[in-house]
Design a protein around this motif. Structure first.
Motif, mmCIF file in Angstrom:
data_model
loop_
_atom_site.group_PDB
_atom_site.id
_atom_site.type_symbol
_atom_site.label_atom_id
_atom_site.label_comp_id
_atom_site.label_asym_id
_atom_site.label_seq_id
_atom_site.Cartn_x
_atom_site.Cartn_y
_atom_site.Cartn_z
ATOM 1 N N GLY A 187 33.512 116.950 -19.338
ATOM 2 C CA GLY A 187 32.631 115.814 -19.136
ATOM 3 C C GLY A 187 33.365 114.621 -18.571
ATOM 4 O O GLY A 187 34.536 114.715 -18.160
ATOM 5 N N THR A 207 28.016 112.601 -19.491
ATOM 6 C CA THR A 207 27.469 113.791 -20.140
ATOM 7 C C THR A 207 28.581 114.692 -20.642
ATOM 8 O O THR A 207 29.562 114.947 -19.935
ATOM 9 C CB THR A 207 26.589 114.585 -19.153
ATOM 10 O OG1 THR A 207 25.508 113.756 -18.731
ATOM 11 C CG2 THR A 207 26.035 115.841 -19.792
ATOM 12 N N THR A 209 29.462 118.509 -21.778
ATOM 13 C CA THR A 209 28.972 119.878 -21.558
ATOM 14 C C THR A 209 29.876 120.857 -22.293
ATOM 15 O O THR A 209 31.088 120.870 -22.081
ATOM 16 C CB THR A 209 28.952 120.229 -20.059
ATOM 17 O OG1 THR A 209 28.119 119.302 -19.359
ATOM 18 C CG2 THR A 209 28.415 121.642 -19.854
ATOM 19 N N GLU A 211 30.300 124.895 -22.973
ATOM 20 C CA GLU A 211 29.893 126.237 -22.575
ATOM 21 C C GLU A 211 30.523 127.251 -23.523
ATOM 22 O O GLU A 211 31.746 127.294 -23.666
ATOM 23 C CB GLU A 211 30.308 126.520 -21.138
ATOM 24 C CG GLU A 211 29.683 125.578 -20.115
ATOM 25 C CD GLU A 211 30.059 125.923 -18.685
ATOM 26 O OE1 GLU A 211 29.792 127.076 -18.281
ATOM 27 O OE2 GLU A 211 30.632 125.055 -17.991
ATOM 28 N N TYR A 219 25.533 123.799 -23.536
ATOM 29 C CA TYR A 219 24.929 122.695 -24.278
ATOM 30 C C TYR A 219 25.347 121.386 -23.616
ATOM 31 O O TYR A 219 26.514 121.229 -23.236
ATOM 32 C CB TYR A 219 25.406 122.678 -25.729
ATOM 33 C CG TYR A 219 25.134 123.934 -26.522
ATOM 34 C CD1 TYR A 219 24.093 123.986 -27.449
ATOM 35 C CD2 TYR A 219 25.935 125.063 -26.375
ATOM 36 C CE1 TYR A 219 23.850 125.123 -28.205
ATOM 37 C CE2 TYR A 219 25.698 126.217 -27.115
ATOM 38 C CZ TYR A 219 24.655 126.239 -28.022
ATOM 39 O OH TYR A 219 24.421 127.378 -28.769
ATOM 40 N N THR A 220 24.422 120.450 -23.516
ATOM 41 C CA THR A 220 24.767 119.131 -22.981
ATOM 42 C C THR A 220 24.228 118.043 -23.898
ATOM 43 O O THR A 220 23.208 118.227 -24.576
ATOM 44 C CB THR A 220 24.196 118.908 -21.564
ATOM 45 O OG1 THR A 220 22.767 118.981 -21.600
ATOM 46 C CG2 THR A 220 24.740 119.928 -20.580
ATOM 47 N N TRP A 221 24.929 116.900 -23.909
ATOM 48 C CA TRP A 221 24.469 115.733 -24.650
ATOM 49 C C TRP A 221 25.222 114.497 -24.170
ATOM 50 O O TRP A 221 26.213 114.608 -23.435
ATOM 51 C CB TRP A 221 24.673 115.919 -26.164
ATOM 52 C CG TRP A 221 26.108 115.984 -26.625
ATOM 53 C CD1 TRP A 221 26.906 114.938 -27.016
ATOM 54 C CD2 TRP A 221 26.928 117.161 -26.740
ATOM 55 N NE1 TRP A 221 28.156 115.390 -27.386
ATOM 56 C CE2 TRP A 221 28.189 116.752 -27.238
ATOM 57 C CE3 TRP A 221 26.708 118.523 -26.498
ATOM 58 C CZ2 TRP A 221 29.231 117.653 -27.462
ATOM 59 C CZ3 TRP A 221 27.751 119.421 -26.735
ATOM 60 C CH2 TRP A 221 28.989 118.974 -27.208
ATOM 61 N N THR A 222 24.747 113.339 -24.581
ATOM 62 C CA THR A 222 25.464 112.085 -24.345
ATOM 63 C C THR A 222 25.792 111.465 -25.694
ATOM 64 O O THR A 222 25.073 111.670 -26.679
ATOM 65 C CB THR A 222 24.628 111.093 -23.514
ATOM 66 O OG1 THR A 222 23.385 110.848 -24.186
ATOM 67 C CG2 THR A 222 24.352 111.645 -22.129
ATOM 68 N N HIS A 249 20.724 124.990 -22.737
ATOM 69 C CA HIS A 249 20.037 125.267 -21.485
ATOM 70 C C HIS A 249 19.740 126.745 -21.285
ATOM 71 O O HIS A 249 18.996 127.102 -20.363
ATOM 72 C CB HIS A 249 20.865 124.727 -20.314
ATOM 73 C CG HIS A 249 20.956 123.238 -20.297
ATOM 74 N ND1 HIS A 249 20.072 122.424 -19.631
ATOM 75 C CD2 HIS A 249 21.836 122.389 -20.903
ATOM 76 C CE1 HIS A 249 20.400 121.150 -19.792
ATOM 77 N NE2 HIS A 249 21.469 121.100 -20.563
ATOM 78 N N ASN A 438 26.160 118.676 -11.736
ATOM 79 C CA ASN A 438 26.184 119.472 -12.954
ATOM 80 C C ASN A 438 25.057 120.504 -12.866
ATOM 81 O O ASN A 438 23.887 120.142 -12.738
ATOM 82 C CB ASN A 438 25.992 118.569 -14.173
ATOM 83 C CG ASN A 438 26.173 119.296 -15.496
ATOM 84 O OD1 ASN A 438 25.572 120.343 -15.732
ATOM 85 N ND2 ASN A 438 26.984 118.718 -16.376
ATOM 86 N N THR A 441 22.289 119.897 -15.764
ATOM 87 C CA THR A 441 21.498 118.659 -15.836
ATOM 88 C C THR A 441 20.995 118.196 -14.481
ATOM 89 O O THR A 441 20.064 117.390 -14.415
ATOM 90 C CB THR A 441 22.335 117.532 -16.455
ATOM 91 O OG1 THR A 441 23.434 117.215 -15.569
ATOM 92 C CG2 THR A 441 22.887 117.942 -17.822
ATOM 93 N N ASP A 445 28.500 114.853 -11.641
ATOM 94 C CA ASP A 445 29.470 115.040 -12.715
ATOM 95 C C ASP A 445 30.819 115.368 -12.092
ATOM 96 O O ASP A 445 30.911 115.729 -10.914
ATOM 97 C CB ASP A 445 29.020 116.173 -13.645
ATOM 98 C CG ASP A 445 29.578 116.040 -15.051
ATOM 99 O OD1 ASP A 445 30.444 115.167 -15.266
ATOM 100 O OD2 ASP A 445 29.160 116.808 -15.934
#
Length: 464
Positions: A187, A207, A209, A211, A219-222, A249, A438, A441, A445
């Protein structure tokens, strides 16, 4: 002092072991007989990571932050000069590597067969990744453009590389990978800060990420917002708040985590509450705890039963940012422990800080090791690695005059290099990362291009 210095903080059935702690006492074997620090030990060829910094925390009582920030209320702190006394002896790149302190959670997620179970552990990892910020009220050093940091932990089964890919705005990119090709975690972070008179609010844009390669999941998040209170006067304290949405995802599963603002009388200080829903939007688990302590999971039906026993109603002052406490920004005396609902499963527990942490900038045991030069390491590192920065090294050893002088020298060197590139109409080229889209998303990125660990650094810039 540099007028272009940027001030930012870092800006984290299912049951872990009883302590949930990560041990960094496992010894590594090196051929070198070099001892890089008095706090490290080497006996019969076995080397142990240090447990203390070379010098204790330097006081900043003789400096007035108000004289620097009084004209900046409501502004983004992108070009504010700060004396070195307000730093901690780590670069922001090293601060980012603290995301990896609880890597055992990623390994655990990789070992689970059920996707929702994996989401529970990934959610715990996302919280653990920001946990080290508790009581870390000093800012890390701003990375120089092109600065890098590597972290290899064979005992924990991963390696990490990060690079400062932009200076204005400041962007730090990182890539961590399993030594057994089980996961990749990557990220970038672009911190945005504002000063509100008594507090500094940090929005860590970017973000994350994760994997899980075996399961072909991403998986992604902030990360949540962070606020440091009592910047001018009083006891400094930190809270994190905002909604974090973790998306799988591959399956459509989601975890919604609410990092709750402090609220009146500190009732919700450090609390995190949320739930996991599957791809069909069925609520599968309730997640709760504190980002400074531990996280738990429970069946939604048991959670609702517990809620029914409590008085209902919400406090409108708890919505949004915690400026309900802004009039009197004293440290709120909230509950010290998580109240565990019967039937809950422990997902994660924070590693206790060392007893002398307050004398080491409130570092965790993990953070204490990040700037250490391991035996034989210096000849392997590229010249851009944070460990070779003379200002950080001087501060770590308690020499503030040298740290300040070196910091100003490095800043002037960076300004000169920027002017020369501008005069020659040259663009800065990143070394280990490139801007891409990305795939999960659809947003821009930074992607690791590979090759760093081949140890070919002949074309690295001389930034120190």
């Amino acid at each position: 002092m540099n007028s272009e210095e940027e001030f930012f903080d870092a800006q984290t059935g299912l049951e872990s072991d009883d302590s949930g702690e990560v041990s960094f006492k496992d010894a590594l074997v090196f051929d070198s007989n070099e001892v890089t620090d008095g706090s490290s030990k080497q006996e019969n060829g076995v080397w142990e990571r240090r447990k203390a910094l070379p010098a204790e925390t330097i006081s900043k009582n003789n400096f007035s932050v108000w004289s620097i920030l009084k004209k900046c209320v409501g502004m983004e702190l992108s070009k504010i000069a700060m004396p070195v006394e307000f730093n901690e002896p780590l670069s922001f790149l090293q601060r980012i590597s603290e995301y990896m302190e609880h890597t055992h959670l990623i390994h655990k997620a990789c070992s689970l067969s059920d996707a929702v179970d994996r989401m529970q552990v990934v959610a715990a990892f996302a919280v653990s990744a920001v946990a080290s910020q508790w009581e870390r009220t000093r800012k890390p050093f701003n990375p120089l453009l092109g600065e890098t940091y590597e972290l290899i932990r064979e005992d924990e089964g991963y390696r990490l590389i990060s690079e400062q890919v932009s200076h204005h705005p400041p962007v730090s990119a990182f890539h961590a990978e399993s030594l057994k090709q089980e996961f990749e975690f990557h990220g970038s972070v672009c911190p945005k800060l504002k000063f509100w008179g008594k507090s500094v609010e940090a929005e860590p844009q970017g973000t994350m990420t994760l994997e899980l390669l075996k399961h072909k999941e991403a998986y992604t998040w902030t990360n949540p917002m962070c606020c440091v209170h009592n910047i001018i006067l009083g006891k400094l304290w930190i809270e994190q708040y905002g909604t974090v949405e973790i998306v799988n995802h591959s399956t459509g599963d989601k975890c919604i985590l609410n990092f709750k603002p402090c609220g009146m009388f500190g009732r919700d200080l450090h609390k995190v509450e949320g739930f996991i829903q599957d791809g069909s939007k069925n609520k599968r688990h309730v997640i709760y705890g504190k980002w400074t302590e531990s996280m738990y999971s429970i069946d939604p039906s048991l959670s609702e039963t517990k809620k029914a026993e409590k008085t209902t109603g919400s406090d409108p002052q708890e919505e949004g940012c915690s400026y309900a406490v802004e009039e009197d920004d004293e440290f709120p005396e909230g509950q010290d422990t998580v109240i565990v609902i019967p039937g809950s499963a422990l997902l994660w527990r924070i590693t206790p800080q060392p007893s002398h942490s307050a004398q080491m900038y409130n570092f965790t045991s993990f953070a204490v090791t990040l700037n250490e030069l391991e035996p034989g390491m210096e000849r392997l590192l590229p010249p851009t690695d944070c460990r070779l920065r003379p200002d950080i090294r001087a501060m770590e050893h308690g020499d503030m005059d040298l740290a300040s002088a070196e910091k100003e020298r490095l800043e002037e060197k960076q300004r000169k290099a920027r002017r020369e590139r501008s005069a020659g109409e040259e663009e800065w080229s990143t070394r280990w990362f490139r801007m891409v889209t990305n795939p999960f998303t659809g947003a821009e990125d930074w992607q690791y291009t590979g090759g760093y660990f081949d140890r070919k650094y002949t074309d690295c810039p001389n930034i120190y």
